[in-house]
Design a protein around this motif. Structure first.
Motif, mmCIF file in Angstrom:
data_model
loop_
_atom_site.group_PDB
_atom_site.id
_atom_site.type_symbol
_atom_site.label_atom_id
_atom_site.label_comp_id
_atom_site.label_asym_id
_atom_site.label_seq_id
_atom_site.Cartn_x
_atom_site.Cartn_y
_atom_site.Cartn_z
ATOM 1 N N SER A 155 26.920 56.836 100.281
ATOM 2 C CA SER A 155 25.674 57.555 100.358
ATOM 3 C C SER A 155 25.584 57.663 98.698
ATOM 4 N N GLY A 156 23.932 57.763 98.376
ATOM 5 C CA GLY A 156 23.542 57.690 96.978
ATOM 6 C C GLY A 156 24.186 58.758 96.073
ATOM 7 N N PRO A 157 24.526 60.045 96.485
ATOM 8 C CA PRO A 157 25.381 60.817 95.718
ATOM 9 C C PRO A 157 26.690 60.599 95.396
ATOM 10 N N GLU A 158 27.392 60.038 96.403
ATOM 11 C CA GLU A 158 28.624 59.348 96.210
ATOM 12 C C GLU A 158 28.556 58.028 95.381
ATOM 13 N N VAL A 159 27.538 57.228 95.486
ATOM 14 C CA VAL A 159 27.830 56.162 94.587
ATOM 15 C C VAL A 159 27.378 56.467 92.988
ATOM 16 N N ARG A 160 26.451 57.679 92.833
ATOM 17 C CA ARG A 160 26.458 58.371 91.447
ATOM 18 C C ARG A 160 27.615 58.868 90.993
ATOM 19 N N ALA A 161 28.319 59.599 91.868
ATOM 20 C CA ALA A 161 29.536 60.095 91.425
ATOM 21 C C ALA A 161 30.747 59.115 90.843
ATOM 22 N N ALA A 162 30.783 57.902 91.936
ATOM 23 C CA ALA A 162 31.831 57.001 91.543
ATOM 24 C C ALA A 162 31.340 56.372 90.305
#
Length: 136
Positions: free
Chosen positions: A39-46
């Protein structure tokens, strides 16, 4: 003969299909990568984690800064000094020689004995100086 080839082809296709199905159930797919979409938040966190790790400098230790390669006709030695003690990191005999004995340290003095197929043994005694490892 045609039946044998046909039976072999059907068996091979069934085995391949079963293997692909099992890999799909495990979630890794044929190439070994996950088929889950982030998801978008998972991509930003990674990305924030990856960027933070890449920006962190790796400190050099003083022992690694004093690693030294020493070559002789009998072989090579890599040694390092830390706290006034020498440690042999690796040693390799030259062609026609073998290693007869090693005292790798850490110690005030480390030693490697290279023995030729015929002739006299070559002994390297290594110690620490302010400039790093040296031989006697």
């Amino acid at each position: 003969m045609k039946r044998l080839v046909l039976a072999w082809a059907v068996t091979a296709a069934a085995a391949t299909g079963a293997a692909v199905a099992v890999l799909g159930l495990l979630g890794t797919g044929v190439t070994g990568t996950s088929s889950r979409v982030l998801s978008g938040p998972e991509v930003r966190a990674a990305l924030s984690t990856a960027t933070a790790r890449a920006a962190t400098p790796v400190p050099r230790t003083s022992a690694r800064a004093q690693d030294r390669l020493m070559r002789t006709e009998a072989g090579t030695v890599i040694a390092s000094c830390s706290g006034g003690l020498v440690t042999l990191r690796s040693w390799s005999p030259a062609q026609g020689y073998s290693v007869d004995g090693v005292q790798p340290g850490p110690a005030r003095e480390a030693k490697v004995e290279f023995e030729p197929e015929d002739g006299e043994e070559v002994e390297l005694k290594i110690f620490c100086t302010p400039d790093g490892p040296a031989t006697r």
